[in-house]
Every structure is written in C-alpha cells, then in structure tokens.
Scaffold this motif. Structure first.
Motif, PDB file in Angstrom:
ATOM      1  N   HIS A  97       0.898  -1.300   0.061  1.00 59.03           N
ATOM      2  CA  HIS A  97       0.055   0.089  -0.244  1.00 59.03           C
ATOM      3  C   HIS A  97       0.904   1.169  -0.049  1.00 59.03           C
ATOM      4  O   HIS A  97       2.116   1.096   0.149  1.00 59.03           O
ATOM      5  N   THR A  98       0.159   2.363  -0.055  1.00 65.44           N
ATOM      6  CA  THR A  98       1.292   3.499  -0.440  1.00 65.44           C
ATOM      7  C   THR A  98       1.859   4.167   0.962  1.00 65.44           C
ATOM      8  O   THR A  98       3.017   4.445   0.827  1.00 65.44           O
ATOM      9  N   GLU A  99       1.017   4.358   1.769  1.00 60.71           N
ATOM     10  CA  GLU A  99       1.606   4.981   3.201  1.00 60.71           C
ATOM     11  C   GLU A  99       1.923   3.819   4.173  1.00 60.71           C
ATOM     12  O   GLU A  99       0.996   3.156   4.494  1.00 60.71           O
ATOM     13  N   LYS A 229      -3.565  -6.484  -4.998  1.00 59.38           N
ATOM     14  CA  LYS A 229      -3.728  -4.926  -5.469  1.00 59.38           C
ATOM     15  C   LYS A 229      -5.089  -4.487  -4.832  1.00 59.38           C
ATOM     16  O   LYS A 229      -4.981  -3.491  -4.524  1.00 59.38           O
ATOM     17  N   ALA A 232      -4.366  -3.848  -1.390  1.00 60.64           N
ATOM     18  CA  ALA A 232      -3.771  -2.543  -1.179  1.00 60.64           C
ATOM     19  C   ALA A 232      -4.540  -1.306  -1.228  1.00 60.64           C
ATOM     20  O   ALA A 232      -4.508  -0.499  -0.441  1.00 60.64           O
ATOM     21  N   GLU A 233      -5.246  -1.346  -1.922  1.00 58.37           N
ATOM     22  CA  GLU A 233      -6.310  -0.340  -2.300  1.00 58.37           C
ATOM     23  C   GLU A 233      -7.337  -0.034  -1.110  1.00 58.37           C
ATOM     24  O   GLU A 233      -7.405   1.224  -0.573  1.00 58.37           O
ATOM     25  N   ASN A 236      -5.218   1.320   1.751  1.00 60.41           N
ATOM     26  CA  ASN A 236      -5.053   2.813   1.404  1.00 60.41           C
ATOM     27  C   ASN A 236      -6.277   3.659   2.051  1.00 60.41           C
ATOM     28  O   ASN A 236      -5.996   4.877   2.521  1.00 60.41           O
ATOM     29  N   LYS A 240      -6.316   6.028   5.551  1.00 65.91           N
ATOM     30  CA  LYS A 240      -6.683   7.443   5.845  1.00 65.91           C
ATOM     31  C   LYS A 240      -7.733   7.585   6.592  1.00 65.91           C
ATOM     32  O   LYS A 240      -7.890   8.696   7.413  1.00 65.91           O
TER      33      LYS A 240
END
Length: 256
Positions: A97-99, A229, A232-233, A236, A240
């Motif tokens: 994931h991004t963060e 994937k 992972a989204e 994300n 948040k």
C-alpha cells in the motif's frame, strides 16, 4: 412475461444472497507492540489497525504467528495473503500500500553502564551485534550485515525463533553479545515483559545509544495472489479514514 435471463439472475441473487467478505490471512512473528499474540485482547498496533480496516470493508482477518523467515516464504508462495510489519526492503517483490501504518526506528541497545555510542558504521568495530535472521534493517544496514555476518569475531550475530527477547537477554547476560539492534518500541516493551514474567534475578538496565534512519512499516501482500492489489487499495482508503478519525492514535496509545 419476465425474460428468462433476468429471471435466472434474480434466482441466483435470491439463492446466493449478497457476496460475503473474504477471510484475509496475514502472518507475522512475535514483535510486540506491533504484532503480538493472536489470542491476546491487544494483538498489536499493526494488527489492530489492519483488523479495523478489514472489518470496515467487510472482510475478516485471520492473523497467524509464525517465524519471520517462514512468513515471508509462505506469503511469497501464495499460502498467506500478506505479512504484517514489513519494511519494503524485507520483500521488495511483494505488493505494498502507499503509506506506512507506522514508522520504525532501529536503535542500538546496550547495558546501562556501557560507555559505547553509535555514530555511524565506523563506530561498530569490535561490537558484537545481535540481529534477527531474515529481518531487514533498511538498505543502509543490510549491506553491513551481509558483509560482516560470520566474519572474524562475528561482529554480526544472527538469531531466530519465537522468543527472541529472552534469547538476547541471556546472550547479553553471558557476554555472547554486547549490542542489540532492535526497534525503538519493541526492545524496551519486550524487556519489560520479560522481566515481569521471568524468575531471573538479573536486573540489568538498557539504554539506546543511537538509531538508524526510520523505515515505514507495511502490510506486504503476496505477489502470487490476484487479490493483493485490491487489498492494497482497501488499506490505502482505510488507513486514511483510520488516521483522520483519530482511531489510529487511539490504537497506538493503548501500547504506550
């Protein structure tokens, strides 16, 4: 008259009902306060966070405790969906994931009366440093481990197993090592737990004498699962929401 195709779709919807969320299998080793016992009320900062995220998206978490090297191997093969508490350098071929969920800082811990301090690789000469097999300590230090493991007087001493803190405390006690490289939260947390549950009369205190650059902690998802994937989204978005709501800070505060 209702068309046959529409009739069939309605029949299938009624027969099967809404699609249920998946059971997401994530593994880790014992690395409290990030990843703790699956049977405990407080399973760890990272586990509690990902459990909350998955629940919000309609999925269930199956959290399993295994040796870290095995966790990576089995997740890479596709047996598990992911591993909890990974640096990107632990498994760069995985899906991330991004963060990061948290930032880990690996620090050097020594006995309280030890005058040594860490000021860079040049100050590591003659130290016997305990690291965990298959762990990444970030690109900066991983290269040093590779070059110095089992070289000369064994300046790098690799250990493995599930009760790593106990092993390290005993190694320090017997002077097999003089330095522990471990996360700034993990070592103090586990030493306190070890002392609380141990019959040992050894009352040595430890101090941090320098740290490596911080590294993000992620849920690293299997490169051999089609769902990675999508998960992972989900992480994300969920991370948040967890941070914005203040719930992530609440989770962290339970372990301080």
């Amino acid at each position: 008259m209702m068309p046959k195709v529409l009739s069939l779709i309605l029949f299938l919807f009624v027969a099967t009902g809404p699609v249920k969320g998946n059971q997401v299998i994530l593994s880790a080793d014992l690395w409290c306060p990030y990843t703790c016992e699956p049977s405990a009320d407080d399973k760890g900062i990272l586990v509690d966070a990902i459990d909350s995220i998955l629940q919000q998206s309609g999925h269930q978490l199956d959290y399993q405790l295994v040796n870290w090297a095995r966790a990576i191997k089995m997740t890479r093969s596709g047996k598990y969906d992911g591993i909890v508490g990974a640096y990107i350098s632990d498994a760069p071929d995985f899906v991330f994931h991004t963060e990061p969920i948290q930032i880990s800082k690996m620090c050097f811990f020594v006995k309280k009366d030890d005058p040594w301090k860490y000021f860079g690789k040049d100050t590591l000469k003659d130290r016997k440093i305990s690291v965990v097999n298959a762990y990444s300590y970030g690109e900066y230090f991983d290269d040093y481990i590779v070059k110095n493991h089992n070289q000369g007087d064994k300046s790098i001493v690799q250990i493995s197993g599930m009760d790593i803190t106990k092993t390290r405390v005993e190694q320090l006690k017997s002077n097999q090592i003089d330095t522990v490289l471990e996360d700034w939260r993990v070592f103090p947390y586990n030493v306190a737990t070890y002392k609380k549950n141990s019959d040992s009369q050894w009352e040595a205190e430890f101090k941090s004498v320098g740290c490596l650059p911080g590294e993000g902690l992620f849920i690293a998802l299997s490169p051999n699962r089609d769902t990675s994937k999508d998960y992972a989204e989900i992480i994300n978005r969920g991370l948040k929401q967890l941070a914005d709501s203040g719930k992530l800070n609440e989770i962290v505060s339970r372990y301080e």
